[in-house]
Design a protein around this motif. Structure first.
Motif, PDB file in Angstrom:
ATOM      1  N   GLY A 267       0.806  -1.208   0.000  1.00 25.93           N
ATOM      2  CA  GLY A 267       0.000   0.000   0.000  1.00 25.93           C
ATOM      3  C   GLY A 267       0.841   1.260   0.000  1.00 25.93           C
ATOM      4  O   GLY A 267       2.040   1.239   0.307  1.00 25.93           O
ATOM      5  N   ASP A 268       0.200   2.364  -0.330  1.00 27.11           N
ATOM      6  CA  ASP A 268       0.897   3.655  -0.353  1.00 27.11           C
ATOM      7  C   ASP A 268       1.417   4.031   1.034  1.00 27.11           C
ATOM      8  O   ASP A 268       2.496   4.611   1.160  1.00 27.11           O
ATOM      9  CB  ASP A 268      -0.050   4.741  -0.863  1.00 27.11           C
ATOM     10  CG  ASP A 268      -0.360   4.587  -2.346  1.00 27.11           C
ATOM     11  OD1 ASP A 268       0.435   3.908  -3.042  1.00 27.11           O
ATOM     12  OD2 ASP A 268      -1.369   5.133  -2.805  1.00 27.11           O
ATOM     13  N   GLU A 269       0.626   3.696   2.060  1.00 25.43           N
ATOM     14  CA  GLU A 269       1.047   4.026   3.419  1.00 25.43           C
ATOM     15  C   GLU A 269       2.341   3.305   3.774  1.00 25.43           C
ATOM     16  O   GLU A 269       3.266   3.888   4.355  1.00 25.43           O
ATOM     17  CB  GLU A 269      -0.030   3.639   4.426  1.00 25.43           C
ATOM     18  CG  GLU A 269       0.350   3.982   5.873  1.00 25.43           C
ATOM     19  CD  GLU A 269      -0.640   3.442   6.897  1.00 25.43           C
ATOM     20  OE1 GLU A 269      -0.428   3.705   8.091  1.00 25.43           O
ATOM     21  OE2 GLU A 269      -1.593   2.744   6.499  1.00 25.43           O
ATOM     22  N   CYS A 270       2.435   2.029   3.384  1.00 19.64           N
ATOM     23  CA  CYS A 270       3.629   1.240   3.683  1.00 19.64           C
ATOM     24  C   CYS A 270       4.849   1.814   2.961  1.00 19.64           C
ATOM     25  O   CYS A 270       5.932   1.918   3.547  1.00 19.64           O
ATOM     26  CB  CYS A 270       3.405  -0.207   3.271  1.00 19.64           C
ATOM     27  SG  CYS A 270       4.752  -1.322   3.741  1.00 19.64           S
ATOM     28  N   LYS A 271       4.679   2.194   1.704  1.00 17.95           N
ATOM     29  CA  LYS A 271       5.788   2.773   0.936  1.00 17.95           C
ATOM     30  C   LYS A 271       6.262   4.081   1.558  1.00 17.95           C
ATOM     31  O   LYS A 271       7.466   4.344   1.643  1.00 17.95           O
ATOM     32  CB  LYS A 271       5.349   3.000  -0.508  1.00 17.95           C
ATOM     33  CG  LYS A 271       5.122   1.720  -1.299  1.00 17.95           C
ATOM     34  CD  LYS A 271       4.633   2.028  -2.716  1.00 17.95           C
ATOM     35  CE  LYS A 271       4.379   0.738  -3.488  1.00 17.95           C
ATOM     36  NZ  LYS A 271       3.859   1.008  -4.856  1.00 17.95           N
ATOM     37  N   LYS A 272       5.307   4.880   2.005  1.00 20.49           N
ATOM     38  CA  LYS A 272       5.649   6.161   2.634  1.00 20.49           C
ATOM     39  C   LYS A 272       6.409   5.933   3.935  1.00 20.49           C
ATOM     40  O   LYS A 272       7.414   6.593   4.215  1.00 20.49           O
ATOM     41  CB  LYS A 272       4.380   6.966   2.900  1.00 20.49           C
ATOM     42  CG  LYS A 272       4.645   8.340   3.499  1.00 20.49           C
ATOM     43  CD  LYS A 272       3.344   9.103   3.696  1.00 20.49           C
ATOM     44  CE  LYS A 272       3.608  10.472   4.326  1.00 20.49           C
ATOM     45  NZ  LYS A 272       2.338  11.222   4.546  1.00 20.49           N
ATOM     46  N   LEU A 273       5.942   4.969   4.737  1.00 17.55           N
ATOM     47  CA  LEU A 273       6.602   4.673   6.006  1.00 17.55           C
ATOM     48  C   LEU A 273       8.015   4.138   5.799  1.00 17.55           C
ATOM     49  O   LEU A 273       8.943   4.483   6.534  1.00 17.55           O
ATOM     50  CB  LEU A 273       5.775   3.664   6.797  1.00 17.55           C
ATOM     51  CG  LEU A 273       4.457   4.182   7.389  1.00 17.55           C
ATOM     52  CD1 LEU A 273       3.627   3.030   7.930  1.00 17.55           C
ATOM     53  CD2 LEU A 273       4.727   5.198   8.487  1.00 17.55           C
ATOM     54  N   LYS A 274       8.188   3.306   4.767  1.00 15.19           N
ATOM     55  CA  LYS A 274       9.519   2.771   4.481  1.00 15.19           C
ATOM     56  C   LYS A 274      10.469   3.883   4.036  1.00 15.19           C
ATOM     57  O   LYS A 274      11.662   3.856   4.350  1.00 15.19           O
ATOM     58  CB  LYS A 274       9.433   1.693   3.406  1.00 15.19           C
ATOM     59  CG  LYS A 274       8.845   0.383   3.915  1.00 15.19           C
ATOM     60  CD  LYS A 274       8.788  -0.677   2.815  1.00 15.19           C
ATOM     61  CE  LYS A 274       8.249  -1.997   3.360  1.00 15.19           C
ATOM     62  NZ  LYS A 274       8.159  -3.044   2.307  1.00 15.19           N
ATOM     63  N   SER A 275       9.922   4.873   3.315  1.00 16.86           N
ATOM     64  CA  SER A 275      10.730   6.020   2.904  1.00 16.86           C
ATOM     65  C   SER A 275      11.194   6.813   4.126  1.00 16.86           C
ATOM     66  O   SER A 275      12.350   7.239   4.201  1.00 16.86           O
ATOM     67  CB  SER A 275       9.924   6.922   1.967  1.00 16.86           C
ATOM     68  OG  SER A 275      10.660   8.077   1.631  1.00 16.86           O
ATOM     69  N   VAL A 276      10.287   7.005   5.087  1.00 16.14           N
ATOM     70  CA  VAL A 276      10.642   7.713   6.318  1.00 16.14           C
ATOM     71  C   VAL A 276      11.660   6.900   7.121  1.00 16.14           C
ATOM     72  O   VAL A 276      12.598   7.455   7.707  1.00 16.14           O
ATOM     73  CB  VAL A 276       9.385   7.991   7.170  1.00 16.14           C
ATOM     74  CG1 VAL A 276       9.766   8.644   8.493  1.00 16.14           C
ATOM     75  CG2 VAL A 276       8.412   8.885   6.406  1.00 16.14           C
ATOM     76  N   LEU A 277      11.486   5.577   7.114  1.00 21.54           N
ATOM     77  CA  LEU A 277      12.394   4.707   7.854  1.00 21.54           C
ATOM     78  C   LEU A 277      13.842   4.857   7.367  1.00 21.54           C
ATOM     79  O   LEU A 277      14.780   4.869   8.168  1.00 21.54           O
ATOM     80  CB  LEU A 277      11.947   3.248   7.724  1.00 21.54           C
ATOM     81  CG  LEU A 277      12.792   2.207   8.482  1.00 21.54           C
ATOM     82  CD1 LEU A 277      12.716   2.429   9.982  1.00 21.54           C
ATOM     83  CD2 LEU A 277      12.329   0.786   8.121  1.00 21.54           C
ATOM     84  N   THR A 278      14.033   4.997   6.048  1.00 19.12           N
ATOM     85  CA  THR A 278      15.394   5.154   5.515  1.00 19.12           C
ATOM     86  C   THR A 278      16.050   6.420   6.052  1.00 19.12           C
ATOM     87  O   THR A 278      17.268   6.453   6.245  1.00 19.12           O
ATOM     88  CB  THR A 278      15.389   5.206   3.974  1.00 19.12           C
ATOM     89  OG1 THR A 278      14.625   6.336   3.518  1.00 19.12           O
ATOM     90  CG2 THR A 278      14.796   3.931   3.388  1.00 19.12           C
ATOM     91  N   LYS A 279      15.250   7.454   6.307  1.00 18.38           N
ATOM     92  CA  LYS A 279      15.799   8.708   6.855  1.00 18.38           C
ATOM     93  C   LYS A 279      16.351   8.491   8.260  1.00 18.38           C
ATOM     94  O   LYS A 279      17.419   9.018   8.621  1.00 18.38           O
ATOM     95  CB  LYS A 279      14.722   9.789   6.855  1.00 18.38           C
ATOM     96  CG  LYS A 279      14.228  10.188   5.474  1.00 18.38           C
ATOM     97  CD  LYS A 279      13.080  11.158   5.546  1.00 18.38           C
ATOM     98  CE  LYS A 279      12.618  11.698   4.217  1.00 18.38           C
ATOM     99  NZ  LYS A 279      12.718  10.852   3.057  1.00 18.38           N
ATOM    100  N   PHE A 280      15.636   7.722   9.061  1.00 21.41           N
ATOM    101  CA  PHE A 280      16.091   7.497  10.428  1.00 21.41           C
ATOM    102  C   PHE A 280      17.166   6.407  10.508  1.00 21.41           C
ATOM    103  O   PHE A 280      17.946   6.388  11.463  1.00 21.41           O
ATOM    104  CB  PHE A 280      14.897   7.201  11.330  1.00 21.41           C
ATOM    105  CG  PHE A 280      14.112   8.438  11.626  1.00 21.41           C
ATOM    106  CD1 PHE A 280      14.485   9.285  12.654  1.00 21.41           C
ATOM    107  CD2 PHE A 280      13.023   8.786  10.838  1.00 21.41           C
ATOM    108  CE1 PHE A 280      13.787  10.450  12.905  1.00 21.41           C
ATOM    109  CE2 PHE A 280      12.320   9.956  11.084  1.00 21.41           C
ATOM    110  CZ  PHE A 280      12.703  10.794  12.120  1.00 21.41           C
TER     111      PHE A 280
END
Length: 305
Positions: A267-280
């Protein structure tokens, strides 16, 4: 002759989500107090007694050369060091040196603000730095420096870091002075670091904080000998900063991992969260590299999830 103007645009990552969770007068008041404390932190850096201290500094009086302004716009902080006309300044080399020194002062002053944001609310910062014109009056800011600093924050920084806009790097003389001051004062442990992921320069706030208590640096060693109690207190503050930084990064990584596990795989939510995860994950790598490089600090590493 005028010094180089410095303009910063800084965004609080996670502010909108935190703001959206406010659902009562009590939680709203608590958050307003947090933001008011942020303003006080910035106001304190230009308090009358600070101005007076610089006036008595024979080497560099910051306020002789700069008008300093800042404003908050929602979740963003804008700062500019706007140069004054310095009639007696007629040495170009000294112009670059004073301008470089100002960036060190800016980095030093940001420490308390950065710490307050992640320690109190788990908010990490992403920003951009420009050396172009900006003008601030009350809560309004304008100028090409603002646009350039915003571009660095919004399009180039990507990770929780305060990025130097690539156009600043074109001023090689200025960068040489920044590097010179880092070598002269902190044995090469200055304020800028080149990121090995994309080659971009950013303000190394954690490394700079550690350097200010590193007794392997002659200047710090002498200061610690002259004022041992002051150095010990400052060391405790830096250790606390490193400790809380690690704790909040771990908290954010755990939170994101849990949300990803609970989200739809594609889902789009999962992709967005994974993108944020790479930042941290980038932030974890940055933090651990500074702690591991300074074992004498006995600092806290961010543990793998």
């Amino acid at each position: 002759m005028q010094l180089v103007q410095w303009t910063l645009f800084i965004d609080m990552l996670g502010y909108r989500e935190l703001n959206g969770s406010i659902d009562s007068d009590a939680s709203a008041q608590e958050f307003m107090e947090f933001m008011n404390d942020n303003r006080k932190i910035l106001d304190f850096t230009n308090a009358p007694h600070i101005v007076e201290q610089y006036k008595n500094n024979n080497e560099f009086n910051l306020y002789e050369f700069y008008d300093i302004s800042h404003c908050f716009v929602s979740d963003s902080l804008i700062i500019t060091y706007k140069p004054k006309e310095a009639v007696e300044l007629d040495n170009f080399d000294k112009r670059l040196m004073h301008s470089a020194n100002a960036l060190f002062i800016i980095s030093m002053r940001l420490q308390t603000f950065i710490f307050h944001c992640f320690a109190e609310k788990g908010l990490f910062l992403r920003g951009g730095v420009s050396n172009k014109y900006c003008y601030i009056k009350e809560s309004i800011a304008v100028g090409e420096g603002l646009i350039e600093a915003y571009e660095a924050e919004s399009s180039l920084a990507k990770y929780p870091r305060i990025l130097i806009h690539p156009s600043v790097e074109k001023d090689t003389g200025l960068l040489e002075k920044i590097d010179f001051l880092g070598k002269k004062m902190y044995e090469g442990k200055g304020i800028l670091q080149k990121d090995d992921t994309d080659g971009r320069l950013f303000i190394d706030h954690l490394g700079y904080a550690i350097a200010t208590v590193d007794k392997s640096i002659p200047m710090i060693k002498i200061s610690a000998m002259v004022q041992p109690k002051r150095h010990a207190a400052h060391l405790q503050n830096v250790q606390l900063l490193v400790q809380r930084h690690a704790e909040q990064i771990e908290r954010k990584l755990d939170e994101l991992s849990t949300r990803i596990n609970n989200a739809s795989d594609n889902g789009d939510e999962c992709k967005k969260l994974k993108s944020v995860l790479t930042k941290f994950e980038w932030l974890r790598k940055y933090h651990n590299s500074k702690v591991a490089a300074n074992p004498w600090l006995k600092g806290r590493l961010v543990q793998e999830g």
